[in-house]
Scaffold this motif. Structure first.
Motif, PDB file in Angstrom:
ATOM      1  N   SER A   1      43.503  32.359  36.154  1.00 49.15           N
ATOM      2  CA  SER A   1      42.927  32.885  37.642  1.00 49.15           C
ATOM      3  C   SER A   1      41.544  32.717  37.646  1.00 49.15           C
ATOM      4  N   LYS A   2      41.108  31.847  38.937  1.00 47.56           N
ATOM      5  CA  LYS A   2      39.857  32.093  39.285  1.00 47.56           C
ATOM      6  C   LYS A   2      39.817  31.802  40.843  1.00 47.56           C
ATOM      7  N   SER A   3      39.226  32.581  41.375  1.00 48.56           N
ATOM      8  CA  SER A   3      39.279  32.777  43.126  1.00 48.56           C
ATOM      9  C   SER A   3      38.486  31.611  43.576  1.00 48.56           C
TER      10      SER A   3
ATOM     11  N   GLY B   1      43.794  29.420  43.459  1.00 49.02           N
ATOM     12  CA  GLY B   1      43.509  30.685  42.775  1.00 49.02           C
ATOM     13  C   GLY B   1      43.596  30.230  41.306  1.00 49.02           C
TER      14      GLY B   1
END
Length: 134
Positions: free
Chosen positions: A87-89, A32
């Motif tokens: 944060s990066k899904s 994530g």
């Protein structure tokens, strides 16, 4: 054929054919997370392991962000200390240390920062290839 697809295929072939010639370091990743800055090279690769291993062969590459949905490998010139992680899904992030255990003809590689060492079938250095991408 799309040049980007052809180049991704070439780099994948190089990576798979050099596994036998290198002692790769294992990696840990942060799920994530991704580096906020754009990478210097973006390729479509099958998995995080391939992305990480290819990055180890490029002196300029200090980290990778891998999109598990699109399979895009983003190679970065910054790492978690010099860059900014966000944060990066759907992403996996890992700092990378260039492999210090290259063997065969690439052990004394004279490749430039943005080049990858290519080995021939006998384990000698066949040459260096410039890495370019989107």
């Amino acid at each position: 054929m799309d040049l980007g697809v052809w180049f991704s295929g070439l780099l994948l072939w190089i990576t798979l054919n050099t596994y036998r010639c290198q002692n790769y370091q294992s990696y840990t990743y942060q799920a994530g997370k991704a580096l906020a800055e754009p990478g210097f090279l973006n390729l479509t690769l099958p998995d995080m392991s391939t992305c990480f291993s290819l990055c180890q062969q490029i002196i300029k590459c200090d980290s990778v962000s891998f999109d598990t949905n699109s399979k895009e490998c983003q190679m970065n010139a910054e790492n978690s200390v010099s860059g900014s992680i966000s944060s990066k899904s759907g992403y996996l992030f890992s700092d990378v240390t260039t492999s210090a255990t290259l063997v065969g003809g690439c052990a004394t590689s004279s490749c430039a920062l943005e080049e990858i060492c290519i080995m021939d079938a006998n384990g000698g250095m066949a040459g260096c290839a410039m890495v370019q991408g989107s």
